[in-house]
Design a protein around this motif. Structure first.
Motif, mmCIF file in Angstrom:
data_model
loop_
_atom_site.group_PDB
_atom_site.id
_atom_site.type_symbol
_atom_site.label_atom_id
_atom_site.label_comp_id
_atom_site.label_asym_id
_atom_site.label_seq_id
_atom_site.Cartn_x
_atom_site.Cartn_y
_atom_site.Cartn_z
ATOM 1 N N PRO A 174 0.839 -1.204 0.000
ATOM 2 C CA PRO A 174 0.000 0.000 0.000
ATOM 3 C C PRO A 174 0.874 1.254 0.000
ATOM 4 O O PRO A 174 2.012 1.220 0.472
ATOM 5 C CB PRO A 174 -0.778 -0.116 1.307
ATOM 6 N N PRO A 175 0.365 2.333 -0.522
ATOM 7 C CA PRO A 175 1.149 3.562 -0.487
ATOM 8 C C PRO A 175 1.321 4.030 0.950
ATOM 9 O O PRO A 175 0.432 3.809 1.788
ATOM 10 C CB PRO A 175 0.308 4.556 -1.289
ATOM 11 N N PRO A 176 2.442 4.642 1.270
ATOM 12 C CA PRO A 176 2.649 5.085 2.645
ATOM 13 C C PRO A 176 1.621 6.149 3.032
ATOM 14 O O PRO A 176 1.355 7.076 2.271
ATOM 15 C CB PRO A 176 4.069 5.659 2.647
ATOM 16 N N ALA A 177 1.050 5.973 4.203
ATOM 17 C CA ALA A 177 0.034 6.912 4.672
ATOM 18 C C ALA A 177 0.712 8.123 5.312
ATOM 19 O O ALA A 177 1.761 8.007 5.956
ATOM 20 C CB ALA A 177 -0.861 6.232 5.694
ATOM 21 N N ALA A 178 0.115 9.267 5.111
ATOM 22 C CA ALA A 178 0.640 10.478 5.739
ATOM 23 C C ALA A 178 0.313 10.415 7.226
ATOM 24 O O ALA A 178 -0.798 10.048 7.604
ATOM 25 C CB ALA A 178 0.000 11.707 5.117
ATOM 26 N N PRO A 179 1.260 10.752 8.080
ATOM 27 C CA PRO A 179 0.985 10.699 9.514
ATOM 28 C C PRO A 179 -0.079 11.723 9.892
ATOM 29 O O PRO A 179 -0.135 12.825 9.346
ATOM 30 C CB PRO A 179 2.338 11.036 10.161
ATOM 31 N N ALA A 180 -0.924 11.340 10.825
ATOM 32 C CA ALA A 180 -1.976 12.248 11.281
ATOM 33 C C ALA A 180 -1.342 13.372 12.088
ATOM 34 O O ALA A 180 -0.470 13.137 12.933
ATOM 35 C CB ALA A 180 -2.977 11.490 12.128
#
Length: 63
Positions: A39-45
């Motif tokens: 999966p594409p890396p998620a942006a940190p909240a």
């Protein structure tokens, strides 16, 4: 780009041996599955306490 929409450069080469078409197809299937499974890396909240977050709801009572 080539007409098929893919780059024409080979992704891998067989250096030794004489693999059958089915063996190469299985190898391509594994590489394709591995590439599509990541999966594409998620942006940190961002924290609500961060100064970069809009603070319209958090007005100071000491103003």
């Amino acid at each position: 780009m080539s007409p098929s929409g893919m780059d024409s450069a080979p992704v891998f080469r067989v250096l030794r041996g004489d693999p059958e078409d089915a063996e190469l197809a299985a190898l391509v299937a594994v590489f394709t599955a591995l590439a599509s499974a990541a999966p594409p890396p998620a942006a940190p909240a961002r924290s609500a306490w961060s100064p970069l977050v809009r603070s319209t709801w958090r007005t100071s009572a000491l103003r």
